[in-house]
Design a protein around this motif. Sequence first.
Motif, PDB file in Angstrom:
ATOM      1  N   PRO A  46      20.413   0.660 -32.523  1.00 54.16           N
ATOM      2  CA  PRO A  46      20.834   0.335 -31.158  1.00 54.16           C
ATOM      3  C   PRO A  46      20.500   1.463 -30.183  1.00 54.16           C
ATOM      4  O   PRO A  46      20.720   2.636 -30.474  1.00 54.16           O
ATOM      5  N   GLY A  47      19.925   1.079 -29.036  1.00 51.47           N
ATOM      6  CA  GLY A  47      19.607   2.056 -28.008  1.00 51.47           C
ATOM      7  C   GLY A  47      18.319   2.818 -28.231  1.00 51.47           C
ATOM      8  O   GLY A  47      17.945   3.655 -27.416  1.00 51.47           O
ATOM      9  N   GLU A  48      17.606   2.523 -29.303  1.00 48.89           N
ATOM     10  CA  GLU A  48      16.406   3.274 -29.657  1.00 48.89           C
ATOM     11  C   GLU A  48      15.166   2.583 -29.094  1.00 48.89           C
ATOM     12  O   GLU A  48      14.972   1.385 -29.270  1.00 48.89           O
ATOM     13  N   ALA A  49      14.321   3.361 -28.417  1.00 49.02           N
ATOM     14  CA  ALA A  49      13.050   2.864 -27.902  1.00 49.02           C
ATOM     15  C   ALA A  49      11.921   3.488 -28.710  1.00 49.02           C
ATOM     16  O   ALA A  49      11.903   4.701 -28.927  1.00 49.02           O
ATOM     17  N   ILE A  50      10.979   2.651 -29.158  1.00 53.02           N
ATOM     18  CA  ILE A  50       9.899   3.133 -30.008  1.00 53.02           C
ATOM     19  C   ILE A  50       8.556   2.652 -29.465  1.00 53.02           C
ATOM     20  O   ILE A  50       8.483   1.697 -28.687  1.00 53.02           O
TER      21      ILE A  50
END
Length: 507
Positions: free
Chosen positions: A379-383
Amino acid sequence: MPDWKAAATEAEAITRAWPASEPGGAVLLFDRDGIRGEFAGGLASLAHGIAFSAATPTRYASLTKHVFCAFALHHGLDLAAPLGTLLPDLPDALAGVPAWRALGMTGGLPDLMQSYGLCGVPYTTALDNAALDAFTATLPGLDTRPGTEVSYSNTGYRLVEQAMARHGQVFGVWVEGALNAALGTGFRFPAAWDRPLPGLADGYWRSAPQQEWHAGSYGMALSASGALTGSARDLATWLRALLRGDGPAGDVLARLAAPAPLADGRPTGYGLGLALAEIGGRRLIGHGGSLPGHKNHFLLDPESGAGVILLSNREETEPMLPALRVMAALLGLELPPRAPELLPEGLFIEAAGPAWIEHRAGALSFLGATEALYAGAQPGEAISLSPYLPIRLRRDGEGIAGEIGHAPRHFHPVRPASLSSGMAGTWRATAQHAEMEITIARDGSATCAMGAGPLHRRAELTALDATRALLPIGAAPWPSRACLWLEAPGVLRVVTNRSRVLTFRPV
Protein backbone atom coordinates in the motif's frame (compact mmCIF):
# COMPACT_ATOMS: atom_id res chain seq x y z
CA MET A 1 -2.70 -22.17 -22.74
CA PRO A 2 -1.80 -18.91 -24.50
CA ASP A 3 -4.82 -17.01 -25.80
CA TRP A 4 -3.62 -16.10 -29.28
CA LYS A 5 -6.94 -14.57 -30.26
CA ALA A 6 -6.88 -12.10 -27.34
CA ALA A 7 -3.26 -11.23 -28.08
CA ALA A 8 -4.07 -10.71 -31.75
CA THR A 9 -6.91 -8.34 -30.86
CA GLU A 10 -4.54 -6.24 -28.75
CA ALA A 11 -1.78 -6.32 -31.39
CA GLU A 12 -4.19 -5.30 -34.14
CA ALA A 13 -5.42 -2.37 -32.05
CA ILE A 14 -1.84 -1.13 -31.62
CA THR A 15 -1.00 -1.23 -35.32
CA ARG A 16 -4.38 0.16 -36.37
CA ALA A 17 -3.63 3.29 -34.32
CA TRP A 18 -0.70 4.08 -36.66
CA PRO A 19 -2.23 6.05 -39.59
CA ALA A 20 -1.48 4.74 -43.07
CA SER A 21 0.18 8.05 -44.05
CA GLU A 22 2.48 8.26 -41.00
CA PRO A 23 5.37 6.22 -39.56
CA GLY A 24 4.22 3.00 -37.94
CA GLY A 25 5.65 -0.41 -37.18
CA ALA A 26 4.92 -4.08 -36.73
CA VAL A 27 3.79 -6.42 -33.96
CA LEU A 28 4.56 -10.11 -34.28
CA LEU A 29 3.31 -13.03 -32.15
CA PHE A 30 5.22 -16.31 -32.04
CA ASP A 31 6.14 -19.37 -30.04
CA ARG A 32 8.83 -22.04 -30.25
CA ASP A 33 7.09 -23.70 -33.18
CA GLY A 34 6.32 -20.76 -35.43
CA ILE A 35 4.78 -17.35 -36.03
CA ARG A 36 1.24 -17.02 -34.68
CA GLY A 37 0.33 -13.60 -36.02
CA GLU A 38 1.73 -10.61 -37.92
CA PHE A 39 0.28 -7.12 -37.71
CA ALA A 40 1.60 -3.89 -39.20
CA GLY A 41 0.59 -0.30 -39.84
CA GLY A 42 1.98 2.96 -41.16
CA LEU A 43 4.95 3.60 -43.40
CA ALA A 44 8.58 2.53 -43.30
CA SER A 45 9.49 5.50 -45.51
CA LEU A 46 7.54 8.74 -45.73
CA ALA A 47 9.65 9.85 -48.68
CA HIS A 48 8.86 6.80 -50.80
CA GLY A 49 5.49 5.75 -49.39
CA ILE A 50 6.67 2.23 -48.50
CA ALA A 51 4.46 0.38 -46.03
CA PHE A 52 5.92 -1.07 -42.83
CA SER A 53 5.55 -4.85 -42.58
CA ALA A 54 6.88 -7.76 -40.55
CA ALA A 55 9.51 -8.19 -43.28
CA THR A 56 10.76 -4.57 -43.11
CA PRO A 57 14.37 -4.23 -41.90
CA THR A 58 14.69 -1.66 -39.13
CA ARG A 59 17.15 -0.61 -36.44
CA TYR A 60 16.89 -2.87 -33.40
CA ALA A 61 18.90 -0.45 -31.21
CA SER A 62 19.49 -2.05 -27.78
CA LEU A 63 17.77 -5.29 -28.77
CA THR A 64 21.28 -5.94 -30.12
CA LYS A 65 22.68 -6.39 -26.62
CA HIS A 66 21.44 -9.90 -25.88
CA VAL A 67 22.58 -11.12 -29.31
CA PHE A 68 26.07 -9.84 -28.55
CA CYS A 69 26.06 -11.48 -25.13
CA ALA A 70 25.04 -14.79 -26.72
CA PHE A 71 27.93 -14.36 -29.16
CA ALA A 72 30.31 -13.60 -26.27
CA LEU A 73 29.25 -16.70 -24.30
CA HIS A 74 29.45 -18.88 -27.40
CA HIS A 75 33.00 -17.64 -28.07
CA GLY A 76 34.21 -18.22 -24.52
CA LEU A 77 34.41 -14.72 -23.07
CA ASP A 78 35.73 -14.81 -19.51
CA LEU A 79 32.94 -12.89 -17.79
CA ALA A 80 34.98 -12.53 -14.59
CA ALA A 81 37.88 -10.83 -16.39
CA PRO A 82 38.35 -7.15 -15.53
CA LEU A 83 37.99 -4.86 -18.52
CA GLY A 84 41.62 -3.80 -18.11
CA THR A 85 42.85 -7.31 -18.88
CA LEU A 86 40.72 -7.34 -22.03
CA LEU A 87 41.68 -3.79 -23.08
CA PRO A 88 45.01 -2.90 -21.42
CA ASP A 89 44.90 0.79 -22.43
CA LEU A 90 41.73 1.63 -20.49
CA PRO A 91 41.73 4.32 -17.76
CA ASP A 92 42.43 2.81 -14.34
CA ALA A 93 38.95 3.51 -12.97
CA LEU A 94 37.27 1.60 -15.79
CA ALA A 95 39.89 -1.14 -15.98
CA GLY A 96 38.88 -2.85 -12.74
CA VAL A 97 35.23 -3.45 -13.70
CA PRO A 98 34.51 -7.16 -14.42
CA ALA A 99 33.07 -7.88 -17.85
CA TRP A 100 29.85 -9.34 -16.42
CA ARG A 101 29.15 -6.15 -14.48
CA ALA A 102 29.95 -4.02 -17.53
CA LEU A 103 27.39 -6.00 -19.54
CA GLY A 104 24.92 -6.34 -16.65
CA MET A 105 24.45 -2.62 -15.92
CA THR A 106 25.96 -2.82 -12.44
CA GLY A 107 29.49 -1.70 -13.37
CA GLY A 108 28.99 2.03 -12.87
CA LEU A 109 30.48 2.86 -16.29
CA PRO A 110 29.63 6.36 -17.54
CA ASP A 111 27.66 6.32 -20.78
CA LEU A 112 29.69 7.89 -23.59
CA MET A 113 26.86 9.69 -25.35
CA GLN A 114 25.58 11.34 -22.19
CA SER A 115 29.13 12.19 -21.17
CA TYR A 116 30.07 14.02 -24.35
CA GLY A 117 26.61 15.60 -24.37
CA LEU A 118 27.54 17.26 -21.07
CA CYS A 119 30.47 18.82 -22.93
CA GLY A 120 28.09 20.52 -25.37
CA VAL A 121 28.48 17.96 -28.19
CA PRO A 122 25.15 17.02 -29.84
CA TYR A 123 24.31 13.33 -30.25
CA THR A 124 24.04 13.95 -34.00
CA THR A 125 27.75 14.86 -34.26
CA ALA A 126 29.67 12.34 -36.38
CA LEU A 127 32.11 10.55 -34.03
CA ASP A 128 34.17 7.61 -35.24
CA ASN A 129 35.75 4.95 -33.07
CA ALA A 130 39.04 6.82 -32.78
CA ALA A 131 37.28 9.91 -31.41
CA LEU A 132 35.27 7.79 -28.97
CA ASP A 133 38.40 5.93 -27.82
CA ALA A 134 40.18 9.22 -27.16
CA PHE A 135 37.21 10.53 -25.19
CA THR A 136 36.89 7.29 -23.20
CA ALA A 137 40.51 7.71 -22.12
CA THR A 138 39.59 11.01 -20.43
CA LEU A 139 36.86 9.59 -18.19
CA PRO A 140 38.06 10.22 -14.62
CA GLY A 141 36.06 7.58 -12.76
CA LEU A 142 32.89 5.55 -12.37
CA ASP A 143 29.37 6.81 -11.81
CA THR A 144 28.86 4.37 -8.94
CA ARG A 145 30.90 1.76 -7.14
CA PRO A 146 30.48 -1.55 -9.03
CA GLY A 147 27.68 -3.68 -7.64
CA THR A 148 25.93 -0.91 -5.70
CA GLU A 149 23.35 0.28 -8.22
CA VAL A 150 21.71 -0.54 -11.54
CA SER A 151 22.71 2.28 -13.88
CA TYR A 152 22.17 1.70 -17.59
CA SER A 153 25.20 2.34 -19.79
CA ASN A 154 26.14 1.41 -23.36
CA THR A 155 29.86 1.82 -22.73
CA GLY A 156 30.57 -1.70 -21.50
CA TYR A 157 29.18 -3.25 -24.68
CA ARG A 158 31.39 -1.16 -26.88
CA LEU A 159 34.47 -2.00 -24.80
CA VAL A 160 33.86 -5.77 -24.63
CA GLU A 161 33.11 -5.86 -28.38
CA GLN A 162 36.44 -4.11 -29.05
CA ALA A 163 38.29 -6.51 -26.76
CA MET A 164 36.89 -9.58 -28.52
CA ALA A 165 37.65 -8.12 -31.95
CA ARG A 166 41.31 -7.74 -30.95
CA HIS A 167 41.38 -11.51 -30.57
CA GLY A 168 39.77 -12.12 -33.95
CA GLN A 169 36.22 -12.60 -32.62
CA VAL A 170 34.36 -9.94 -34.61
CA PHE A 171 30.70 -9.68 -33.73
CA GLY A 172 29.61 -8.00 -36.97
CA VAL A 173 31.32 -10.65 -39.08
CA TRP A 174 29.61 -13.44 -37.10
CA VAL A 175 26.20 -11.76 -37.41
CA GLU A 176 26.37 -11.20 -41.15
CA GLY A 177 28.06 -14.55 -41.76
CA ALA A 178 27.60 -17.57 -39.50
CA LEU A 179 24.44 -16.34 -37.76
CA ASN A 180 22.55 -15.51 -40.95
CA ALA A 181 23.75 -18.73 -42.60
CA ALA A 182 22.51 -20.84 -39.69
CA LEU A 183 19.10 -19.17 -39.35
CA GLY A 184 18.35 -17.94 -42.86
CA THR A 185 17.98 -14.42 -41.48
CA GLY A 186 18.93 -11.05 -42.96
CA PHE A 187 20.63 -9.41 -39.98
CA ARG A 188 23.06 -6.61 -40.80
CA PHE A 189 25.55 -4.84 -38.57
CA PRO A 190 26.27 -1.33 -39.91
CA ALA A 191 29.24 0.41 -38.31
CA ALA A 192 27.67 3.85 -38.74
CA TRP A 193 24.26 5.43 -39.11
CA ASP A 194 24.95 6.61 -42.66
CA ARG A 195 25.79 3.17 -44.06
CA PRO A 196 23.15 2.49 -46.77
CA LEU A 197 21.16 -0.72 -46.23
CA PRO A 198 18.55 -2.01 -48.72
CA GLY A 199 14.97 -1.44 -47.57
CA LEU A 200 15.92 -0.12 -44.12
CA ALA A 201 13.08 1.76 -42.43
CA ASP A 202 13.73 5.39 -41.58
CA GLY A 203 13.06 6.58 -38.04
CA TYR A 204 10.93 9.65 -37.44
CA TRP A 205 10.18 12.14 -34.70
CA ARG A 206 7.53 14.85 -34.60
CA SER A 207 8.20 18.47 -33.68
CA ALA A 208 5.89 20.66 -31.63
CA PRO A 209 3.80 22.69 -32.12
CA GLN A 210 3.84 22.20 -35.89
CA GLN A 211 3.62 18.38 -35.56
CA GLU A 212 5.90 17.99 -38.58
CA TRP A 213 7.76 14.72 -39.09
CA HIS A 214 11.57 14.73 -39.15
CA ALA A 215 13.95 11.89 -40.00
CA GLY A 216 16.00 10.77 -37.00
CA SER A 217 19.79 10.95 -37.12
CA TYR A 218 22.63 9.78 -34.89
CA GLY A 219 26.33 10.51 -35.22
CA MET A 220 28.06 8.14 -32.82
CA ALA A 221 29.81 5.10 -34.32
CA LEU A 222 27.54 2.10 -33.83
CA SER A 223 28.55 -0.88 -31.71
CA ALA A 224 27.32 -4.03 -30.01
CA SER A 225 25.24 -1.82 -27.75
CA GLY A 226 22.77 -1.13 -30.56
CA ALA A 227 23.90 -1.52 -34.18
CA LEU A 228 21.97 -4.60 -35.32
CA THR A 229 19.29 -4.30 -38.00
CA GLY A 230 16.73 -6.78 -39.24
CA SER A 231 13.01 -7.41 -39.57
CA ALA A 232 10.44 -8.59 -37.05
CA ARG A 233 10.53 -11.99 -38.76
CA ASP A 234 14.32 -12.15 -38.47
CA LEU A 235 14.15 -11.36 -34.77
CA ALA A 236 11.41 -13.95 -34.21
CA THR A 237 13.54 -16.59 -35.92
CA TRP A 238 16.43 -15.86 -33.57
CA LEU A 239 14.23 -15.72 -30.45
CA ARG A 240 12.48 -18.98 -31.33
CA ALA A 241 15.88 -20.67 -31.57
CA LEU A 242 16.79 -19.26 -28.16
CA LEU A 243 13.54 -20.57 -26.68
CA ARG A 244 14.20 -24.01 -28.14
CA GLY A 245 17.85 -23.96 -27.06
CA ASP A 246 19.10 -25.05 -30.46
CA GLY A 247 20.29 -21.74 -31.91
CA PRO A 248 23.72 -21.05 -33.43
CA ALA A 249 24.85 -19.59 -30.08
CA GLY A 250 23.80 -22.72 -28.19
CA ASP A 251 21.57 -23.14 -25.17
CA VAL A 252 22.29 -19.77 -23.56
CA LEU A 253 18.89 -18.24 -22.77
CA ALA A 254 18.97 -19.12 -19.05
CA ARG A 255 22.46 -17.65 -18.69
CA LEU A 256 21.47 -14.46 -20.51
CA ALA A 257 18.36 -14.05 -18.36
CA ALA A 258 19.99 -14.77 -14.98
CA PRO A 259 19.80 -11.46 -13.06
CA ALA A 260 23.11 -9.92 -12.06
CA PRO A 261 23.34 -9.66 -8.25
CA LEU A 262 24.45 -6.56 -6.45
CA ALA A 263 27.51 -6.71 -4.22
CA ASP A 264 25.28 -7.45 -1.22
CA GLY A 265 23.65 -10.39 -3.00
CA ARG A 266 20.33 -8.74 -3.88
CA PRO A 267 19.11 -9.70 -7.35
CA THR A 268 18.52 -7.04 -9.98
CA GLY A 269 16.19 -7.19 -12.94
CA TYR A 270 18.96 -7.24 -15.53
CA GLY A 271 21.06 -10.12 -16.82
CA LEU A 272 23.32 -10.19 -19.88
CA GLY A 273 21.52 -8.07 -22.45
CA LEU A 274 18.14 -9.30 -21.21
CA ALA A 275 15.85 -7.70 -18.68
CA LEU A 276 13.21 -9.22 -16.42
CA ALA A 277 9.64 -8.03 -16.05
CA GLU A 278 6.96 -9.48 -13.79
CA ILE A 279 3.22 -9.08 -14.27
CA GLY A 280 0.64 -10.97 -12.28
CA GLY A 281 3.37 -13.14 -10.74
CA ARG A 282 4.56 -14.24 -14.21
CA ARG A 283 8.24 -13.70 -14.96
CA LEU A 284 8.90 -12.42 -18.48
CA ILE A 285 12.21 -11.86 -20.28
CA GLY A 286 12.86 -9.16 -22.85
CA HIS A 287 14.53 -5.91 -23.77
CA GLY A 288 13.78 -2.52 -25.24
CA GLY A 289 15.65 -0.49 -27.80
CA SER A 290 15.75 3.20 -28.70
CA LEU A 291 17.55 5.22 -31.36
CA PRO A 292 16.25 8.53 -32.76
CA GLY A 293 12.94 7.64 -34.38
CA HIS A 294 13.18 3.91 -33.56
CA LYS A 295 11.35 2.35 -30.58
CA ASN A 296 11.33 -1.41 -30.03
CA HIS A 297 10.59 -4.06 -27.43
CA PHE A 298 10.26 -7.82 -27.23
CA LEU A 299 9.03 -10.09 -24.46
CA LEU A 300 9.35 -13.84 -23.94
CA ASP A 301 7.42 -16.14 -21.63
CA PRO A 302 9.78 -19.12 -21.14
CA GLU A 303 7.03 -21.09 -19.39
CA SER A 304 4.78 -21.25 -22.46
CA GLY A 305 7.50 -20.61 -25.02
CA ALA A 306 5.54 -17.64 -26.40
CA GLY A 307 6.71 -14.17 -27.33
CA VAL A 308 5.78 -10.79 -28.77
CA ILE A 309 7.87 -8.35 -30.79
CA LEU A 310 7.02 -4.67 -31.31
CA LEU A 311 9.14 -2.61 -33.73
CA SER A 312 8.21 1.01 -34.47
CA ASN A 313 9.77 3.84 -36.46
CA ARG A 314 7.99 6.67 -34.67
CA GLU A 315 9.72 8.29 -31.69
CA GLU A 316 6.52 8.85 -29.71
CA THR A 317 5.91 5.09 -29.37
CA GLU A 318 6.50 3.87 -25.80
CA PRO A 319 7.17 0.26 -26.77
CA MET A 320 7.39 -1.55 -23.44
CA LEU A 321 3.82 -0.85 -22.31
CA PRO A 322 2.04 -2.00 -25.50
CA ALA A 323 4.27 -5.09 -25.61
CA LEU A 324 3.25 -5.81 -22.02
CA ARG A 325 -0.41 -5.32 -22.91
CA VAL A 326 -0.13 -7.90 -25.67
CA MET A 327 1.60 -10.38 -23.36
CA ALA A 328 -0.97 -9.75 -20.63
CA ALA A 329 -3.76 -10.53 -23.10
CA LEU A 330 -1.89 -13.61 -24.31
CA LEU A 331 -1.39 -15.01 -20.81
CA GLY A 332 -4.59 -13.76 -19.17
CA LEU A 333 -2.80 -11.41 -16.79
CA GLU A 334 -3.52 -7.90 -15.55
CA LEU A 335 -1.08 -5.00 -15.57
CA PRO A 336 -0.81 -2.94 -12.37
CA PRO A 337 -2.73 0.35 -12.44
CA ARG A 338 -1.02 3.69 -13.01
CA ALA A 339 -0.32 5.58 -9.79
CA PRO A 340 -0.33 9.36 -10.32
CA GLU A 341 -1.74 10.09 -6.88
CA LEU A 342 0.63 8.09 -4.67
CA LEU A 343 3.50 10.59 -4.62
CA PRO A 344 3.44 14.38 -4.13
CA GLU A 345 4.16 16.40 -7.26
CA GLY A 346 7.00 18.84 -7.85
CA LEU A 347 10.79 19.01 -7.73
CA PHE A 348 12.70 17.20 -4.98
CA ILE A 349 16.38 16.89 -4.05
CA GLU A 350 18.45 14.88 -1.62
CA ALA A 351 20.08 16.60 1.33
CA ALA A 352 23.50 16.33 -0.35
CA GLY A 353 24.83 15.38 -3.76
CA PRO A 354 23.42 15.84 -7.25
CA ALA A 355 20.39 13.51 -7.08
CA TRP A 356 17.05 15.12 -7.90
CA ILE A 357 13.63 13.93 -9.04
CA GLU A 358 10.55 15.52 -10.50
CA HIS A 359 7.10 13.95 -10.28
CA ARG A 360 4.33 15.11 -12.61
CA ALA A 361 1.06 13.25 -13.26
CA GLY A 362 2.47 9.80 -12.57
CA ALA A 363 5.74 10.26 -14.47
CA LEU A 364 8.95 10.44 -12.43
CA SER A 365 12.24 11.91 -13.71
CA PHE A 366 15.46 10.94 -11.92
CA LEU A 367 18.58 12.84 -12.98
CA GLY A 368 16.90 13.47 -16.33
CA ALA A 369 15.63 9.91 -17.03
CA THR A 370 11.83 9.50 -16.93
CA GLU A 371 9.67 6.47 -16.13
CA ALA A 372 5.93 5.98 -15.66
CA LEU A 373 4.81 5.00 -12.16
CA TYR A 374 2.47 2.15 -11.25
CA ALA A 375 0.92 0.93 -8.02
CA GLY A 376 3.25 -1.47 -6.21
CA ALA A 377 2.35 -4.56 -4.22
CA GLN A 378 2.56 -2.69 -0.91
CA PRO A 379 0.00 0.00 0.00
CA GLY A 380 1.20 3.48 -0.93
CA GLU A 381 4.11 2.16 -2.99
CA ALA A 382 4.81 3.56 -6.46
CA ILE A 383 7.01 1.51 -8.79
CA SER A 384 8.33 1.56 -12.33
CA LEU A 385 8.01 -1.49 -14.54
CA SER A 386 11.42 -0.74 -16.01
CA PRO A 387 14.41 -2.98 -15.21
CA TYR A 388 16.70 -0.27 -16.64
CA LEU A 389 15.60 2.27 -14.03
CA PRO A 390 13.90 0.30 -11.24
CA ILE A 391 11.96 2.61 -8.94
CA ARG A 392 10.26 1.82 -5.63
CA LEU A 393 9.14 4.94 -3.77
CA ARG A 394 6.54 6.14 -1.29
CA ARG A 395 5.44 9.41 0.23
CA ASP A 396 7.44 10.43 3.32
CA GLY A 397 5.74 13.46 4.86
CA GLU A 398 6.37 16.26 2.37
CA GLY A 399 9.14 14.23 0.78
CA ILE A 400 9.66 10.99 -1.13
CA ALA A 401 11.75 8.00 -0.03
CA GLY A 402 12.62 4.51 -1.23
CA GLU A 403 14.93 3.07 -3.89
CA ILE A 404 15.99 4.04 -7.41
CA GLY A 405 18.29 1.67 -9.24
CA HIS A 406 18.16 -0.44 -6.04
CA ALA A 407 20.07 2.33 -4.21
CA PRO A 408 18.38 3.97 -1.18
CA ARG A 409 17.12 7.52 -1.79
CA HIS A 410 15.45 10.20 0.30
CA PHE A 411 14.25 13.43 -1.29
CA HIS A 412 12.80 16.63 0.16
CA PRO A 413 10.89 19.35 -1.70
CA VAL A 414 12.81 22.08 -3.50
CA ARG A 415 12.30 25.49 -1.89
CA PRO A 416 12.75 28.85 -3.65
CA ALA A 417 16.46 29.68 -3.67
CA SER A 418 19.14 31.74 -5.39
CA LEU A 419 22.42 30.31 -6.58
CA SER A 420 25.61 31.00 -4.68
CA SER A 421 27.92 33.55 -6.26
CA GLY A 422 30.55 30.80 -6.11
CA MET A 423 28.88 29.19 -9.13
CA ALA A 424 29.34 32.26 -11.35
CA GLY A 425 32.21 32.47 -13.80
CA THR A 426 33.93 30.43 -16.48
CA TRP A 427 34.48 26.72 -15.83
CA ARG A 428 36.57 24.23 -17.76
CA ALA A 429 36.91 20.45 -17.93
CA THR A 430 40.43 20.40 -19.29
CA ALA A 431 40.74 16.71 -20.19
CA GLN A 432 37.47 16.79 -22.12
CA HIS A 433 38.20 20.19 -23.78
CA ALA A 434 34.86 21.52 -22.53
CA GLU A 435 33.98 24.92 -21.12
CA MET A 436 30.92 26.67 -19.70
CA GLU A 437 30.11 30.13 -18.41
CA ILE A 438 27.59 30.67 -15.61
CA THR A 439 26.11 34.14 -15.19
CA ILE A 440 24.02 35.18 -12.19
CA ALA A 441 21.97 38.36 -12.62
CA ARG A 442 21.13 40.86 -9.90
CA ASP A 443 17.57 39.55 -9.72
CA GLY A 444 18.91 36.06 -8.91
CA SER A 445 18.19 34.53 -12.32
CA ALA A 446 21.04 32.51 -13.79
CA THR A 447 22.11 31.21 -17.20
CA CYS A 448 24.76 28.83 -18.49
CA ALA A 449 26.49 29.15 -21.88
CA MET A 450 28.24 26.23 -23.60
CA GLY A 451 29.48 25.27 -27.04
CA ALA A 452 31.64 26.87 -29.71
CA GLY A 453 30.75 28.62 -32.97
CA PRO A 454 27.21 27.93 -34.17
CA LEU A 455 26.77 25.38 -31.37
CA HIS A 456 27.14 28.08 -28.71
CA ARG A 457 23.95 28.45 -26.70
CA ARG A 458 22.80 29.97 -23.47
CA ALA A 459 20.18 28.28 -21.28
CA GLU A 460 18.32 29.36 -18.18
CA LEU A 461 19.14 27.52 -14.97
CA THR A 462 16.57 26.34 -12.42
CA ALA A 463 17.96 26.66 -8.91
CA LEU A 464 17.40 23.65 -6.64
CA ASP A 465 19.24 25.32 -3.78
CA ALA A 466 22.30 27.58 -3.45
CA THR A 467 24.75 25.01 -4.86
CA ARG A 468 22.63 22.95 -7.27
CA ALA A 469 20.77 23.86 -10.46
CA LEU A 470 19.13 22.19 -13.44
CA LEU A 471 20.56 22.85 -16.91
CA PRO A 472 18.59 21.98 -20.08
CA ILE A 473 20.73 19.82 -22.37
CA GLY A 474 20.29 17.96 -25.61
CA ALA A 475 17.80 18.70 -28.35
CA ALA A 476 14.67 17.22 -29.90
CA PRO A 477 13.74 14.47 -29.91
CA TRP A 478 15.92 13.77 -26.85
CA PRO A 479 15.91 16.87 -24.63
CA SER A 480 16.94 16.37 -21.01
CA ARG A 481 18.31 18.17 -17.96
CA ALA A 482 21.61 17.92 -16.12
CA CYS A 483 22.39 18.90 -12.55
CA LEU A 484 25.13 21.47 -11.98
CA TRP A 485 26.47 20.76 -8.49
CA LEU A 486 29.00 22.94 -6.71
CA GLU A 487 30.54 19.98 -4.91
CA ALA A 488 33.14 22.16 -3.17
CA PRO A 489 34.57 25.64 -3.75
CA GLY A 490 36.10 25.55 -7.22
CA VAL A 491 34.68 22.09 -8.05
CA LEU A 492 31.60 21.97 -10.30
CA ARG A 493 30.19 18.52 -11.12
CA VAL A 494 27.85 18.13 -14.11
CA VAL A 495 25.58 15.10 -13.71
CA THR A 496 22.93 13.07 -15.52
CA ASN A 497 21.59 9.63 -14.70
CA ARG A 498 24.08 7.89 -17.00
CA SER A 499 27.07 10.21 -16.54
CA ARG A 500 28.10 11.44 -13.11
CA VAL A 501 31.88 11.94 -13.33
CA LEU A 502 32.62 15.12 -15.30
CA THR A 503 34.13 17.88 -13.18
CA PHE A 504 34.69 21.50 -14.23
CA ARG A 505 37.07 23.90 -12.49
CA PRO A 506 37.31 27.69 -12.64
CA VAL A 507 39.41 29.23 -15.37
